[in-house]
Design a protein around this motif. Structure first.
Motif, mmCIF file in Angstrom:
data_model
loop_
_atom_site.group_PDB
_atom_site.id
_atom_site.type_symbol
_atom_site.label_atom_id
_atom_site.label_comp_id
_atom_site.label_asym_id
_atom_site.label_seq_id
_atom_site.Cartn_x
_atom_site.Cartn_y
_atom_site.Cartn_z
ATOM 1 N N GLY A 116 -8.711 4.286 0.233
ATOM 2 C CA GLY A 116 -7.447 4.603 0.877
ATOM 3 C C GLY A 116 -6.465 3.440 0.897
ATOM 4 O O GLY A 116 -5.565 3.390 1.748
ATOM 5 N N LEU A 117 -6.588 2.530 -0.071
ATOM 6 C CA LEU A 117 -5.783 1.310 -0.072
ATOM 7 C C LEU A 117 -4.934 1.146 -1.325
ATOM 8 O O LEU A 117 -4.307 0.095 -1.513
ATOM 9 C CB LEU A 117 -6.703 0.084 0.073
ATOM 10 C CG LEU A 117 -7.530 0.002 1.361
ATOM 11 C CD1 LEU A 117 -8.511 -1.161 1.282
ATOM 12 C CD2 LEU A 117 -6.623 -0.131 2.582
ATOM 13 N N LEU A 118 -4.879 2.165 -2.179
ATOM 14 C CA LEU A 118 -4.180 2.002 -3.454
ATOM 15 C C LEU A 118 -2.678 1.788 -3.256
ATOM 16 O O LEU A 118 -2.070 0.944 -3.924
ATOM 17 C CB LEU A 118 -4.439 3.202 -4.360
ATOM 18 C CG LEU A 118 -3.862 3.104 -5.769
ATOM 19 C CD1 LEU A 118 -4.383 1.871 -6.499
ATOM 20 C CD2 LEU A 118 -4.183 4.366 -6.570
ATOM 21 N N ARG A 148 -0.512 -1.539 -4.457
ATOM 22 C CA ARG A 148 0.629 -1.521 -5.372
ATOM 23 C C ARG A 148 1.818 -2.299 -4.815
ATOM 24 O O ARG A 148 2.603 -2.874 -5.574
ATOM 25 C CB ARG A 148 1.000 -0.084 -5.692
ATOM 26 C CG ARG A 148 -0.005 0.563 -6.651
ATOM 27 C CD ARG A 148 0.303 1.989 -6.961
ATOM 28 N NE ARG A 148 -0.557 2.484 -8.034
ATOM 29 C CZ ARG A 148 -0.854 3.756 -8.237
ATOM 30 N NH1 ARG A 148 -0.328 4.684 -7.426
ATOM 31 N NH2 ARG A 148 -1.645 4.125 -9.231
ATOM 32 N N VAL A 149 1.939 -2.341 -3.507
ATOM 33 C CA VAL A 149 2.999 -3.143 -2.891
ATOM 34 C C VAL A 149 2.726 -4.633 -3.115
ATOM 35 O O VAL A 149 3.658 -5.420 -3.337
ATOM 36 C CB VAL A 149 3.104 -2.826 -1.387
ATOM 37 C CG1 VAL A 149 4.048 -3.807 -0.698
ATOM 38 C CG2 VAL A 149 3.563 -1.389 -1.171
ATOM 39 N N ILE A 151 -3.409 -9.252 -8.994
ATOM 40 C CA ILE A 151 -3.322 -9.575 -7.565
ATOM 41 C C ILE A 151 -4.164 -10.810 -7.323
ATOM 42 O O ILE A 151 -5.241 -10.971 -7.905
ATOM 43 C CB ILE A 151 -3.796 -8.396 -6.680
ATOM 44 C CG1 ILE A 151 -3.526 -8.686 -5.204
ATOM 45 C CG2 ILE A 151 -5.276 -8.075 -6.920
ATOM 46 C CD1 ILE A 151 -3.707 -7.476 -4.292
ATOM 47 N N ASP A 152 -3.675 -11.723 -6.512
ATOM 48 C CA ASP A 152 -4.440 -12.921 -6.191
ATOM 49 C C ASP A 152 -5.698 -12.526 -5.425
ATOM 50 O O ASP A 152 -5.687 -11.614 -4.574
ATOM 51 C CB ASP A 152 -3.609 -13.888 -5.348
ATOM 52 C CG ASP A 152 -2.579 -14.637 -6.174
ATOM 53 O OD1 ASP A 152 -2.382 -14.288 -7.353
ATOM 54 O OD2 ASP A 152 -1.967 -15.577 -5.627
ATOM 55 N N ARG A 153 -6.779 -13.247 -5.693
ATOM 56 C CA ARG A 153 -8.042 -12.953 -5.014
ATOM 57 C C ARG A 153 -7.903 -13.017 -3.493
ATOM 58 O O ARG A 153 -8.446 -12.178 -2.769
ATOM 59 C CB ARG A 153 -9.127 -13.939 -5.471
ATOM 60 C CG ARG A 153 -9.666 -13.675 -6.874
ATOM 61 C CD ARG A 153 -10.696 -14.714 -7.257
ATOM 62 N NE ARG A 153 -11.326 -14.419 -8.529
ATOM 63 C CZ ARG A 153 -12.419 -13.685 -8.701
ATOM 64 N NH1 ARG A 153 -13.010 -13.154 -7.633
ATOM 65 N NH2 ARG A 153 -12.923 -13.481 -9.893
ATOM 66 N N GLY A 154 -7.199 -14.027 -3.012
ATOM 67 C CA GLY A 154 -7.042 -14.164 -1.572
ATOM 68 C C GLY A 154 -6.258 -13.028 -0.953
ATOM 69 O O GLY A 154 -6.564 -12.572 0.153
ATOM 70 N N VAL A 155 -5.243 -12.550 -1.654
ATOM 71 C CA VAL A 155 -4.444 -11.428 -1.150
ATOM 72 C C VAL A 155 -5.280 -10.152 -1.111
ATOM 73 O O VAL A 155 -5.223 -9.370 -0.151
ATOM 74 C CB VAL A 155 -3.185 -11.241 -2.025
ATOM 75 C CG1 VAL A 155 -2.410 -9.994 -1.608
ATOM 76 C CG2 VAL A 155 -2.301 -12.471 -1.948
ATOM 77 N N LEU A 156 -6.072 -9.930 -2.163
ATOM 78 C CA LEU A 156 -6.941 -8.750 -2.189
ATOM 79 C C LEU A 156 -7.964 -8.809 -1.066
ATOM 80 O O LEU A 156 -8.221 -7.803 -0.384
ATOM 81 C CB LEU A 156 -7.637 -8.664 -3.544
ATOM 82 C CG LEU A 156 -8.643 -7.528 -3.706
ATOM 83 C CD1 LEU A 156 -7.969 -6.170 -3.599
ATOM 84 C CD2 LEU A 156 -9.393 -7.652 -5.041
ATOM 85 N N ARG A 157 -8.543 -9.976 -0.861
ATOM 86 C CA ARG A 157 -9.532 -10.107 0.201
ATOM 87 C C ARG A 157 -8.912 -9.823 1.565
ATOM 88 O O ARG A 157 -9.504 -9.138 2.408
ATOM 89 C CB ARG A 157 -10.135 -11.513 0.172
ATOM 90 C CG ARG A 157 -11.369 -11.650 1.052
ATOM 91 C CD ARG A 157 -11.780 -13.086 1.179
ATOM 92 N NE ARG A 157 -13.213 -13.195 1.449
ATOM 93 C CZ ARG A 157 -13.799 -14.292 1.924
ATOM 94 N NH1 ARG A 157 -13.078 -15.367 2.176
ATOM 95 N NH2 ARG A 157 -15.096 -14.330 2.144
ATOM 96 N N PRO A 191 7.843 -0.507 -18.779
ATOM 97 C CA PRO A 191 8.403 -0.266 -17.440
ATOM 98 C C PRO A 191 7.543 0.745 -16.663
ATOM 99 O O PRO A 191 7.219 1.816 -17.171
ATOM 100 C CB PRO A 191 9.797 0.296 -17.736
ATOM 101 C CG PRO A 191 10.153 -0.255 -19.078
ATOM 102 C CD PRO A 191 8.855 -0.311 -19.846
ATOM 103 N N GLY A 192 7.169 0.376 -15.469
ATOM 104 C CA GLY A 192 6.359 1.257 -14.633
ATOM 105 C C GLY A 192 4.880 1.276 -14.972
ATOM 106 O O GLY A 192 4.103 1.997 -14.330
ATOM 107 N N GLU A 193 4.449 0.476 -15.939
ATOM 108 C CA GLU A 193 3.027 0.486 -16.337
ATOM 109 C C GLU A 193 2.165 -0.104 -15.224
ATOM 110 O O GLU A 193 2.482 -1.149 -14.653
ATOM 111 C CB GLU A 193 2.833 -0.327 -17.614
ATOM 112 C CG GLU A 193 1.381 -0.340 -18.093
ATOM 113 C CD GLU A 193 1.185 -1.161 -19.353
ATOM 114 O OE1 GLU A 193 0.041 -1.543 -19.630
ATOM 115 O OE2 GLU A 193 2.186 -1.413 -20.070
ATOM 116 N N GLU A 194 1.056 0.574 -14.948
ATOM 117 C CA GLU A 194 0.123 0.123 -13.914
ATOM 118 C C GLU A 194 -1.297 0.111 -14.472
ATOM 119 O O GLU A 194 -2.261 0.370 -13.751
ATOM 120 C CB GLU A 194 0.195 1.048 -12.689
ATOM 121 C CG GLU A 194 1.532 1.066 -11.976
ATOM 122 C CD GLU A 194 1.713 -0.122 -11.028
ATOM 123 O OE1 GLU A 194 0.748 -0.880 -10.829
ATOM 124 O OE2 GLU A 194 2.829 -0.263 -10.486
#
Length: 381
Positions: free
Chosen positions: A62-64, A68-69, A103-109, A95-98
């Motif tokens: 539930g975090l997708l 993305r933000v 994402i930085d490891r620390g931010v993901l954690r 453009p818009g490719e996902e």
């Protein structure tokens, strides 16, 4: 059915994803982590979250949308150079490719930790060993001398897992490749030539049995890795004191003698120290006979060279194991079902990463890297 007592060793991406998905299904879980606090240790570089793997795990958690933000789609840019700094391959995201935003490891954690119920992670509680018990449970022993019993212990504690010996004698082995890491801070403002060379994502220049790899992280940081084949104790044999930045730099510049000076500048003017990172991997295949009360995920289960696969798999495994446990009344059957899917998939990924490392850091230089990229492109067609 009695609510199972579930313990996770390790607060990395896989263990935290497992905990998050268990809690979304109303199941309690405790994560034990040796680090004393979320910010006690620098978490390293950036991760590309693959559609259908890491992103699928985040969707299950539930975090997708939040991911993305926080992610950097522009980080999907990839540049491949030779020793002369000639640009031989340049992949720009549409453009818009996902497909695999960074994402930085620390931010993901931080994203994963904030999603958990307060108190889920017990910081400063390092696991020492896991002991399967005759009744199908598992005793978890801690480094402070205490112990507790659980219906399921999940080893998500990385390369040198303390849980792994409960199911497997497997031990990581040196791959023959070492990375020496350093960092440039506020690169756009303070190191514009380096920033221009690297672009918005990653840059890799390949030569015979060596490479210079640079990855843009968040907050203007660029991490650089000097990769080369050699003995694990290369520094001892070369008489290099790794604590001596000037001596380490001089040795590395010697390794890349004759390369374009723009590339060699990645080893000059850095803001951080040089950090030695020999690459280890578990033997392939790494399998085990099912042991009731304990299982593994992520690097504890399938440590492999860093080709963008390991963390993605760890998170998907955490999500899938949580869903299996939540789906049925038989805990042991759920773990068996998880392992039946996880082990062969991990074996395929580990073989790919081992072969990929052999092609990227090879006597063929950049030609080996280009063959690998072509193989990947063909697989996507």
């Amino acid at each position: 059915m009695r609510t199972p007592r579930i313990a996770v060793a390790g607060a990395g991406p896989g263990g935290l994803t497992l905990a998050r998905v268990l809690q979304t299904h109303g199941l309690p879980v405790t994560v034990f982590e040796i680090e004393t606090a979320p910010g006690a240790r620098e978490q390293g570089g950036t991760l590309d979250m693959h559609a259908g793997v890491g992103q699928l795990a985040l969707a299950k958690a539930g975090l997708l949308d939040r991911f993305r933000v926080l992610s950097r789609p522009e980080g999907q840019e990839q540049r491949t150079l030779d020793e002369s700094a000639a640009l031989l391959r340049h992949r720009l995201p549409a453009p818009g490719e996902e497909t695999k935003p960074e994402i930085d490891r620390g931010v993901l954690r931080e994203l994963l930790i904030e999603s958990l119920a307060p108190g889920t992670v017990q910081w400063g509680r390092g696991v020492d060993a896991a002991t399967p018990l005759p009744d199908g449970t598992c005793r978890l022993s801690f480094r402070d001398g205490s112990a507790a019993e659980f219906d399921l212990v999940v080893g998500a504690d990385g390369a040198w897992s303390r849980v792994r010996p409960a199911v497997s004698p497997g031990t990581p082995e040196y791959t023959g490749v070492t990375y020496v890491e350093t960092v440039f801070e506020d690169a756009d403002a303070r190191h514009p030539a380096v920033a221009e060379l690297v672009g918005d994502g990653g840059m890799a220049a390949y030569g015979r049995d060596r490479a210079l790899i640079a990855q843009r992280n968040g907050n203007g940081r660029i991490r650089v890795y000097a990769a080369f084949r050699g003995p694990r104790d290369w520094d001892v044999r070369a008489g290099v004191d790794l604590g001596d930045g000037a001596a380490t730099r001089a040795y590395l510049l010697g390794l890349f003698d004759g390369w374009d000076e723009r590339l060699r500048d990645l080893l000059r003017g850095n803001d951080g120290p040089f950090v030695n990172r020999p690459l280890f991997a578990l033997p392939v295949p790494h399998r085990w006979e099912h042991v009731p009360g304990v299982t593994l995920l992520g690097d504890a289960a399938h440590l492999m060279p860093p080709l963008g696969v390991g963390a993605n798999l760890a998170m998907l495994e955490g999500a899938e194991l949580a869903e299996a446990v939540a789906a049925g009344p038989d805990l042991d059957a759920a773990v068996r079902a998880y392992e039946r899917v996880m082990l062969p998939r991990a074996e395929r990924a580990a073989r790919f990463c081992a072969d990929g490392l052999a092609m990227l850091i090879s006597p063929d230089g950049v030609e080996g890297a280009l063959r690998l990229y072509e193989r990947l492109a063909e697989a996507r067609r």
